[in-house]
Design a protein around this motif. Structure first.
Motif, PDB file in Angstrom:
ATOM      1  N   UNK A  19       0.874  -1.536  -0.169  1.00 54.73           N
ATOM      2  CA  UNK A  19      -0.018   0.032   0.068  1.00 54.73           C
ATOM      3  C   UNK A  19       0.580   1.429   0.016  1.00 54.73           C
ATOM      4  N   UNK A  20       2.044   1.136  -0.473  1.00 55.54           N
ATOM      5  CA  UNK A  20       3.105   2.475  -0.755  1.00 55.54           C
ATOM      6  C   UNK A  20       4.065   2.077  -1.800  1.00 55.54           C
ATOM      7  N   UNK A  21       4.002   2.749  -2.719  1.00 59.30           N
ATOM      8  CA  UNK A  21       4.896   2.790  -4.042  1.00 59.30           C
ATOM      9  C   UNK A  21       5.792   3.622  -4.248  1.00 59.30           C
ATOM     10  N   UNK A  22       6.723   3.518  -5.058  1.00 59.25           N
ATOM     11  CA  UNK A  22       7.544   4.470  -5.547  1.00 59.25           C
ATOM     12  C   UNK A  22       6.912   5.184  -6.709  1.00 59.25           C
ATOM     13  N   UNK A  23       7.239   6.452  -7.294  1.00 54.07           N
ATOM     14  CA  UNK A  23       6.623   6.780  -8.357  1.00 54.07           C
ATOM     15  C   UNK A  23       6.918   6.125  -9.732  1.00 54.07           C
ATOM     16  N   UNK A  24       8.366   5.711  -9.699  1.00 55.18           N
ATOM     17  CA  UNK A  24       8.698   4.996 -11.055  1.00 55.18           C
ATOM     18  C   UNK A  24       7.764   4.002 -11.858  1.00 55.18           C
ATOM     19  N   UNK A  25       7.429   4.410 -13.026  1.00 57.96           N
ATOM     20  CA  UNK A  25       6.703   3.191 -13.749  1.00 57.96           C
ATOM     21  C   UNK A  25       7.571   2.068 -13.965  1.00 57.96           C
ATOM     22  N   UNK A  26       7.006   0.823 -14.093  1.00 56.61           N
ATOM     23  CA  UNK A  26       7.735  -0.492 -14.380  1.00 56.61           C
ATOM     24  C   UNK A  26       7.480  -0.459 -15.748  1.00 56.61           C
ATOM     25  N   UNK A  27       8.885  -0.804 -16.228  1.00 56.39           N
ATOM     26  CA  UNK A  27       9.240  -0.941 -17.876  1.00 56.39           C
ATOM     27  C   UNK A  27       8.318  -1.804 -18.618  1.00 56.39           C
ATOM     28  N   UNK A  28       7.914  -1.663 -19.704  1.00 55.04           N
ATOM     29  CA  UNK A  28       6.880  -2.465 -20.488  1.00 55.04           C
ATOM     30  C   UNK A  28       7.423  -3.807 -20.431  1.00 55.04           C
ATOM     31  N   UNK A  29       8.806  -4.163 -20.524  1.00 56.75           N
ATOM     32  CA  UNK A  29       9.314  -5.699 -20.666  1.00 56.75           C
ATOM     33  C   UNK A  29       9.015  -6.361 -19.427  1.00 56.75           C
ATOM     34  N   UNK A  30       9.078  -5.504 -18.209  1.00 56.55           N
ATOM     35  CA  UNK A  30       8.822  -6.289 -16.971  1.00 56.55           C
ATOM     36  C   UNK A  30       7.220  -6.407 -16.782  1.00 56.55           C
ATOM     37  N   UNK A  31       6.450  -5.581 -17.306  1.00 57.16           N
ATOM     38  CA  UNK A  31       4.999  -5.606 -17.199  1.00 57.16           C
ATOM     39  C   UNK A  31       4.606  -7.063 -18.104  1.00 57.16           C
ATOM     40  N   UNK A  32       5.114  -7.194 -19.240  1.00 58.32           N
ATOM     41  CA  UNK A  32       4.914  -8.063 -20.207  1.00 58.32           C
ATOM     42  C   UNK A  32       5.339  -9.549 -19.400  1.00 58.32           C
ATOM     43  N   UNK A  33       6.395  -9.454 -18.632  1.00 61.67           N
ATOM     44  CA  UNK A  33       6.946 -10.813 -17.911  1.00 61.67           C
ATOM     45  C   UNK A  33       5.836 -11.227 -17.000  1.00 61.67           C
ATOM     46  N   UNK A  34       5.393 -10.506 -16.497  1.00 62.20           N
ATOM     47  CA  UNK A  34       4.133 -10.664 -15.363  1.00 62.20           C
ATOM     48  C   UNK A  34       3.003 -11.288 -16.051  1.00 62.20           C
ATOM     49  N   UNK A  35       2.508 -10.354 -17.099  1.00 67.41           N
ATOM     50  CA  UNK A  35       1.213 -10.832 -17.828  1.00 67.41           C
ATOM     51  C   UNK A  35       1.439 -12.413 -18.470  1.00 67.41           C
ATOM     52  N   UNK A  36       2.817 -12.514 -19.007  1.00 69.60           N
ATOM     53  CA  UNK A  36       2.764 -13.617 -19.753  1.00 69.60           C
ATOM     54  C   UNK A  36       2.829 -14.882 -18.860  1.00 69.60           C
ATOM     55  N   UNK A  37       3.474 -14.722 -17.580  1.00 66.58           N
ATOM     56  CA  UNK A  37       3.604 -15.679 -16.364  1.00 66.58           C
ATOM     57  C   UNK A  37       2.236 -16.127 -15.923  1.00 66.58           C
ATOM     58  N   UNK A  38       1.422 -14.994 -15.776  1.00 66.40           N
ATOM     59  CA  UNK A  38       0.009 -15.292 -15.236  1.00 66.40           C
ATOM     60  C   UNK A  38      -1.094 -15.708 -16.244  1.00 66.40           C
ATOM     61  N   UNK A  39      -0.791 -15.798 -17.772  1.00 64.41           N
ATOM     62  CA  UNK A  39      -1.662 -16.316 -18.632  1.00 64.41           C
ATOM     63  C   UNK A  39      -1.589 -17.751 -18.696  1.00 64.41           C
ATOM     64  N   UNK A  40      -0.662 -18.366 -17.852  1.00 64.05           N
ATOM     65  CA  UNK A  40      -0.521 -19.754 -17.711  1.00 64.05           C
ATOM     66  C   UNK A  40      -1.721 -20.275 -16.484  1.00 64.05           C
ATOM     67  N   UNK A  41      -2.377 -19.330 -15.904  1.00 64.95           N
ATOM     68  CA  UNK A  41      -3.097 -19.749 -14.885  1.00 64.95           C
ATOM     69  C   UNK A  41      -4.174 -20.639 -15.261  1.00 64.95           C
ATOM     70  N   UNK A  42      -4.630 -21.457 -14.340  1.00 62.73           N
ATOM     71  CA  UNK A  42      -5.518 -22.566 -14.663  1.00 62.73           C
ATOM     72  C   UNK A  42      -6.927 -22.120 -14.687  1.00 62.73           C
ATOM     73  N   UNK A  43      -7.648 -22.659 -15.564  1.00 66.98           N
ATOM     74  CA  UNK A  43      -9.067 -22.120 -15.588  1.00 66.98           C
ATOM     75  C   UNK A  43     -10.130 -23.292 -16.011  1.00 66.98           C
ATOM     76  N   UNK A  44     -11.409 -23.202 -15.698  1.00 71.55           N
ATOM     77  CA  UNK A  44     -12.282 -24.498 -15.906  1.00 71.55           C
ATOM     78  C   UNK A  44     -12.306 -24.365 -17.488  1.00 71.55           C
ATOM     79  N   UNK A  45     -12.191 -25.650 -17.957  1.00 73.42           N
ATOM     80  CA  UNK A  45     -12.244 -26.025 -19.401  1.00 73.42           C
ATOM     81  C   UNK A  45     -11.253 -24.949 -20.263  1.00 73.42           C
ATOM     82  N   UNK A  46     -10.135 -24.394 -19.446  1.00 76.30           N
ATOM     83  CA  UNK A  46      -9.332 -23.515 -20.387  1.00 76.30           C
ATOM     84  C   UNK A  46      -9.716 -22.526 -20.947  1.00 76.30           C
ATOM     85  N   UNK A  47     -11.087 -21.906 -20.188  1.00 73.11           N
ATOM     86  CA  UNK A  47     -11.836 -20.713 -20.786  1.00 73.11           C
ATOM     87  C   UNK A  47     -11.030 -19.457 -20.851  1.00 73.11           C
ATOM     88  N   UNK A  48      -9.934 -19.291 -19.873  1.00 75.30           N
ATOM     89  CA  UNK A  48      -9.261 -18.226 -19.710  1.00 75.30           C
ATOM     90  C   UNK A  48     -10.066 -17.044 -19.675  1.00 75.30           C
TER      91      UNK A  48
END
Length: 227
Positions: A19-48
């Protein structure tokens, strides 16, 4: 030699609601790393069913302004969320909720009974606690509660991936309270339902809220072994 279990256990143990952050934005490459990993989450019938709007920069500021204005305008009214908020917190759930709430208030100097100060702290939810990014998570309306459950799995994966990269996150069910403002701002189609938000950024180690960690129940309080 560390095992895969050691690594994931450390990430799970270290993750906290930031609940406390620095002002610096996260580089796009790092954001995409987070998103790419999270995309492997399980879902019912692989509906995603998750769709993610990752809002940054001026758009982030504008969304925060719209959210704050919406919650002030509807203060005291039932939350117009796409999914019902809890009807009540009873027993141990109420105890845990109050414990972490007072930990937060004490960290930021809010005294018991100070309604003005607690209201200002509540509004920090809609300022995303100063995070430079907010991920808005939506699901398909026809998938109902199970689509929301799948999105919950995604949120957990997102936060763990972020933690592993040195980022801070805070899952924010409070975004459901301003679902109409979010829907209008993001021009969401009628078949999307707002599940929650995830504040995201580099954690500020000097922020007062960085000085406490919420407790966890013992395994015996949550698990029944049936042999």
């Amino acid at each position: 030699m560390s095992t895969d279990y050691d690594v994931i256990n450390q990430v799970l143990t270290n993750r906290r609601s930031c609940r406390g952050y620095l002002e610096d934005e996260v580089p796009r490459e790092t954001l995409e790393q987070v998103l790419a990993a999270a995309q492997h989450s399980a879902s019912w019938c692989n509906t995603q069913p998750w769709q993610v709007h990752l809002v940054s920069g001026e758009a982030r500021d504008a969304l925060s302004k719209a959210a704050v204005e919406n919650v002030i305008a509807t203060f005291g009214q039932p939350a117009p969320s796409d999914f019902p908020f809890p009807a009540a917190y009873n027993g141990v759930y109420d105890q845990r909720r109050k414990e972490v709430g007072w930990q937060l208030y004490e960290a930021v100097g809010v005294q018991r009974g100070d309604r003005d100060a607690s209201a200002m702290q509540m509004l920090r939810n809609f300022e995303f606690f100063g995070a430079p990014h907010i991920a808005i998570i939506t699901t398909d309306a026809d998938l109902g509660v199970y689509g929301a459950i799948d999105c919950g799995l995604y949120v957990g994966s997102f936060m763990l991936a972020a933690e592993s990269l040195g980022l801070g996150t805070c899952a924010q069910a409070a975004m459901g309270q301003v679902a109409p403002a979010i829907r209008e701002f993001l021009a969401l189609p009628d078949d999307r339902r707002v599940v929650c938000g995830i504040a995201l950024g580099f954690p500020d180690p000097e922020h007062p809220t960085a000085q406490f960690t919420s407790t966890r129940a013992a395994i015996s309080d949550a698990v029944t072994f049936v042999d």
